[in-house]
Design a protein around this motif. Structure first.
Motif, PDB file in Angstrom:
ATOM      1  N   ASP A  31      37.111  12.415 -26.243  1.00 53.11           N
ATOM      2  CA  ASP A  31      37.796  11.251 -26.799  1.00 53.11           C
ATOM      3  C   ASP A  31      36.859  10.196 -27.353  1.00 53.11           C
ATOM      4  OD1 ASP A  31      38.677   9.508 -23.661  1.00 53.11           O
ATOM      5  OD2 ASP A  31      36.771  10.215 -24.474  1.00 53.11           O
ATOM      6  N   TYR A  32      35.574  10.527 -27.394  1.00 54.89           N
ATOM      7  CA  TYR A  32      34.623   9.541 -27.904  1.00 54.89           C
ATOM      8  C   TYR A  32      33.428  10.287 -28.445  1.00 54.89           C
ATOM      9  CZ  TYR A  32      31.519   5.431 -27.726  1.00 54.89           C
ATOM     10  OH  TYR A  32      30.665   4.400 -28.036  1.00 54.89           O
ATOM     11  N   ILE A  34      29.506   9.905 -30.610  1.00 61.66           N
ATOM     12  CA  ILE A  34      28.415   9.009 -31.014  1.00 61.66           C
ATOM     13  C   ILE A  34      27.429   9.782 -31.873  1.00 61.66           C
ATOM     14  CG2 ILE A  34      26.590   7.432 -30.238  1.00 61.66           C
ATOM     15  CD1 ILE A  34      27.849   7.346 -27.496  1.00 61.66           C
ATOM     16  N   TYR A  36      23.424   9.690 -32.850  1.00 56.52           N
ATOM     17  CA  TYR A  36      22.133   9.140 -32.477  1.00 56.52           C
ATOM     18  C   TYR A  36      21.078   9.581 -33.483  1.00 56.52           C
ATOM     19  CZ  TYR A  36      23.565   7.621 -27.781  1.00 56.52           C
ATOM     20  OH  TYR A  36      24.155   6.983 -26.720  1.00 56.52           O
ATOM     21  N   PHE A  46      21.065   4.698 -30.781  1.00 61.24           N
ATOM     22  CA  PHE A  46      22.484   4.631 -31.143  1.00 61.24           C
ATOM     23  C   PHE A  46      22.643   4.196 -32.599  1.00 61.24           C
ATOM     24  CE2 PHE A  46      26.942   3.870 -30.107  1.00 61.24           C
ATOM     25  CZ  PHE A  46      27.311   2.921 -31.038  1.00 61.24           C
ATOM     26  N   PHE A  89      21.536  13.523 -33.980  1.00 63.39           N
ATOM     27  CA  PHE A  89      22.358  14.260 -33.026  1.00 63.39           C
ATOM     28  C   PHE A  89      23.759  13.669 -32.987  1.00 63.39           C
ATOM     29  CE2 PHE A  89      19.182  16.753 -30.848  1.00 63.39           C
ATOM     30  CZ  PHE A  89      18.021  16.018 -30.936  1.00 63.39           C
ATOM     31  N   VAL A  93      31.862  12.639 -25.625  1.00 64.91           N
ATOM     32  CA  VAL A  93      32.211  12.324 -24.247  1.00 64.91           C
ATOM     33  C   VAL A  93      33.578  12.927 -23.991  1.00 64.91           C
ATOM     34  CG1 VAL A  93      32.689  10.525 -22.544  1.00 64.91           C
ATOM     35  CG2 VAL A  93      30.892  10.195 -24.264  1.00 64.91           C
ATOM     36  N   GLY A  96      37.535  11.560 -19.212  1.00 61.75           N
ATOM     37  CA  GLY A  96      37.425  11.598 -17.765  1.00 61.75           C
ATOM     38  C   GLY A  96      36.012  11.741 -17.246  1.00 61.75           C
ATOM     39  N   ALA A  97      35.090  12.081 -18.122  1.00 66.07           N
ATOM     40  CA  ALA A  97      33.682  12.206 -17.728  1.00 66.07           C
ATOM     41  C   ALA A  97      32.904  11.053 -18.344  1.00 66.07           C
ATOM     42  CB  ALA A  97      33.116  13.546 -18.174  1.00 66.07           C
ATOM     43  N   GLN A  98      31.700  10.895 -17.928  1.00 66.80           N
ATOM     44  CA  GLN A  98      30.878   9.808 -18.433  1.00 66.80           C
ATOM     45  C   GLN A  98      29.667  10.320 -19.204  1.00 66.80           C
ATOM     46  OE1 GLN A  98      32.249   6.921 -17.823  1.00 66.80           O
ATOM     47  NE2 GLN A  98      30.737   5.538 -18.693  1.00 66.80           N
ATOM     48  N   LYS A  99      29.340  11.578 -19.018  1.00 58.76           N
ATOM     49  CA  LYS A  99      28.118  12.113 -19.614  1.00 58.76           C
ATOM     50  C   LYS A  99      28.317  12.422 -21.092  1.00 58.76           C
ATOM     51  CE  LYS A  99      29.431  16.794 -18.247  1.00 58.76           C
ATOM     52  NZ  LYS A  99      29.118  17.932 -17.342  1.00 58.76           N
ATOM     53  N   LEU A 100      27.191  12.383 -21.818  1.00 57.64           N
ATOM     54  CA  LEU A 100      27.176  12.778 -23.216  1.00 57.64           C
ATOM     55  C   LEU A 100      26.813  14.251 -23.313  1.00 57.64           C
ATOM     56  CD1 LEU A 100      25.209   9.759 -24.759  1.00 57.64           C
ATOM     57  CD2 LEU A 100      27.655  10.187 -24.911  1.00 57.64           C
ATOM     58  N   PHE A 102      25.343  16.733 -26.035  1.00 59.43           N
ATOM     59  CA  PHE A 102      24.661  16.703 -27.322  1.00 59.43           C
ATOM     60  C   PHE A 102      24.623  18.072 -27.980  1.00 59.43           C
ATOM     61  CE2 PHE A 102      22.454  12.604 -27.697  1.00 59.43           C
ATOM     62  CZ  PHE A 102      22.608  12.086 -26.434  1.00 59.43           C
ATOM     63  N   GLY A 103      24.538  18.043 -29.305  1.00 55.93           N
ATOM     64  CA  GLY A 103      24.251  19.231 -30.077  1.00 55.93           C
ATOM     65  C   GLY A 103      22.756  19.399 -30.269  1.00 55.93           C
ATOM     66  N   GLN A 104      22.388  20.417 -31.040  1.00 54.05           N
ATOM     67  CA  GLN A 104      20.974  20.730 -31.230  1.00 54.05           C
ATOM     68  C   GLN A 104      20.270  19.733 -32.139  1.00 54.05           C
ATOM     69  OE1 GLN A 104      20.231  24.603 -32.883  1.00 54.05           O
ATOM     70  NE2 GLN A 104      18.102  24.624 -32.254  1.00 54.05           N
TER      71      GLN A 104
ATOM     72  N   TYR B  35      18.682  12.468 -18.509  1.00 54.92           N
ATOM     73  CA  TYR B  35      18.840  13.651 -19.352  1.00 54.92           C
ATOM     74  C   TYR B  35      17.485  14.350 -19.449  1.00 54.92           C
ATOM     75  CZ  TYR B  35      23.256  11.616 -21.068  1.00 54.92           C
ATOM     76  OH  TYR B  35      24.519  11.087 -21.161  1.00 54.92           O
ATOM     77  N   GLY B  40      13.040  20.776 -29.622  1.00 58.85           N
ATOM     78  CA  GLY B  40      13.975  21.271 -30.618  1.00 58.85           C
ATOM     79  C   GLY B  40      15.422  21.283 -30.183  1.00 58.85           C
ATOM     80  N   GLN B  41      15.687  20.762 -28.992  1.00 63.38           N
ATOM     81  CA  GLN B  41      17.061  20.762 -28.466  1.00 63.38           C
ATOM     82  C   GLN B  41      17.565  19.335 -28.289  1.00 63.38           C
ATOM     83  OE1 GLN B  41      18.675  23.735 -27.895  1.00 63.38           O
ATOM     84  NE2 GLN B  41      16.837  24.668 -28.756  1.00 63.38           N
ATOM     85  N   GLY B  42      18.877  19.221 -28.141  1.00 64.54           N
ATOM     86  CA  GLY B  42      19.449  17.934 -27.805  1.00 64.54           C
ATOM     87  C   GLY B  42      19.286  17.652 -26.318  1.00 64.54           C
ATOM     88  N   PRO B  43      19.365  16.398 -25.918  1.00 66.15           N
ATOM     89  CA  PRO B  43      19.270  16.069 -24.495  1.00 66.15           C
ATOM     90  C   PRO B  43      20.383  16.741 -23.688  1.00 66.15           C
ATOM     91  CG  PRO B  43      19.031  14.093 -25.853  1.00 66.15           C
ATOM     92  CD  PRO B  43      19.471  15.192 -26.759  1.00 66.15           C
ATOM     93  N   PHE B  45      22.410  16.591 -19.988  1.00 66.01           N
ATOM     94  CA  PHE B  45      22.744  15.704 -18.887  1.00 66.01           C
ATOM     95  C   PHE B  45      22.244  16.252 -17.555  1.00 66.01           C
ATOM     96  CE2 PHE B  45      25.185  12.794 -16.403  1.00 66.01           C
ATOM     97  CZ  PHE B  45      25.731  13.518 -15.362  1.00 66.01           C
ATOM     98  N   TYR B 101      30.890   3.655 -23.031  1.00 64.73           N
ATOM     99  CA  TYR B 101      30.239   4.933 -23.315  1.00 64.73           C
ATOM    100  C   TYR B 101      28.962   4.759 -24.127  1.00 64.73           C
ATOM    101  CZ  TYR B 101      34.646   7.098 -21.899  1.00 64.73           C
ATOM    102  OH  TYR B 101      35.759   7.497 -21.207  1.00 64.73           O
ATOM    103  N   GLN B 103      25.536   4.390 -24.653  1.00 64.88           N
ATOM    104  CA  GLN B 103      24.347   4.551 -23.822  1.00 64.88           C
ATOM    105  C   GLN B 103      23.099   4.259 -24.645  1.00 64.88           C
ATOM    106  OE1 GLN B 103      24.325   8.301 -21.693  1.00 64.88           O
ATOM    107  NE2 GLN B 103      26.519   8.190 -21.290  1.00 64.88           N
TER     108      GLN B 103
END
Lengths: 112, 114
Positions: A31-32, A34, A36, A46, A89, A93, A96-100, A102-104, B35, B40-43, B45, B101, B103
């Protein structure tokens, strides 16, 4: 499983042109989102965010578009400058979770 | 104002040794995240603190990894019996609280296990 990926790992554009970086996500419960920017030797910075109840958000020279139907996210950078060269990147999110998650990443190179 | 700071910036250690990585979040931020980023990768968690407690440690790869935040500000990531596969950049981020959210990341600690 949960994943955020990118269509293109590298992108080169001419200085002054617009660039578009794409991202696909797989979790419909996200639901969110970002975007980077990460320069060499630095932490992610950000750029812009968007909530799932929106389909477009604009910032300074950047626009994020969200298409929930096809689970696609894009970052548009207008009038690119040499300082825009970096790895970009997208991250999501999950509700219900807080962690991000990420993609490659996509490496953007601005040619003079 | 000051951003997230991390120390050391670089750490080289021998396989089997113990290391501690420190994170100092933005003042007033109650949420803190660790994290790990491979080349070459994203972070990826590792763990999330809300205040002093670990609210989500589902990303810690095994029991050699542990993190604390005893006073709700500075956090330390501890890695026991390091392995070469632990080599990566360890990033710390903070946010205002559980409803935020957005960060903000520190510069990271580059850990090399030889």
């Amino acid at each position: 499983g949960e994943s955020v990926g990118l269509h293109l790992p590298t992108l080169s554009v001419q200085e002054g042109d617009n660039s578009i970086i794409n991202c696909a996500y797989s979790n419909s419960a996200s639901d969110y989102f970002i975007w980077y920017k990460q320069e060499s030797g630095k932490g992610p910075q950000f750029i812009i965010d968007i909530r799932s109840n929106m389909d477009k958000r604009q910032g300074q020279r950047v626009t994020v578009l969200l298409n929930k139907t096809v689970k696609h996210l894009s970052l548009q950078i207008a009038a690119t400058q040499p300082g825009d060269s970096a790895v970009y990147f997208c991250a999501e999110v999950i509700q219900g979770a807080q962690k991000l998650v990420f993609g490659q990443g996509t490496r953007l190179t601005i040619n003079p | 104002g000051a951003g997230v700071s991390q120390t050391p910036s670089n750490k080289v250690t021998e396989k089997g040794k113990y290391v501690e990585l420190r994170c100092d979040p933005i003042s007033g931020h109650t949420a803190l995240y660790w994290y790990r980023q491979s080349l070459g990768q994203g972070p990826e968690f590792l763990i999330y603190f809300q205040g002093t407690g670990a609210a989500d440690d589902s990303g810690l790869p095994n029991d050699r990894f542990f993190a604390v935040r005893p006073e709700g500000s500075v956090s330390t990531l501890k890695i026991q019996r390091t392995e070469r596969g632990d080599s990566a950049v360890y990033l710390c981020a903070s946010s205002l609280g559980p409803t935020s959210y957005e960060q903000y990341f520190g510069p990271g600690t580059r850990l090399t296990v030889t």
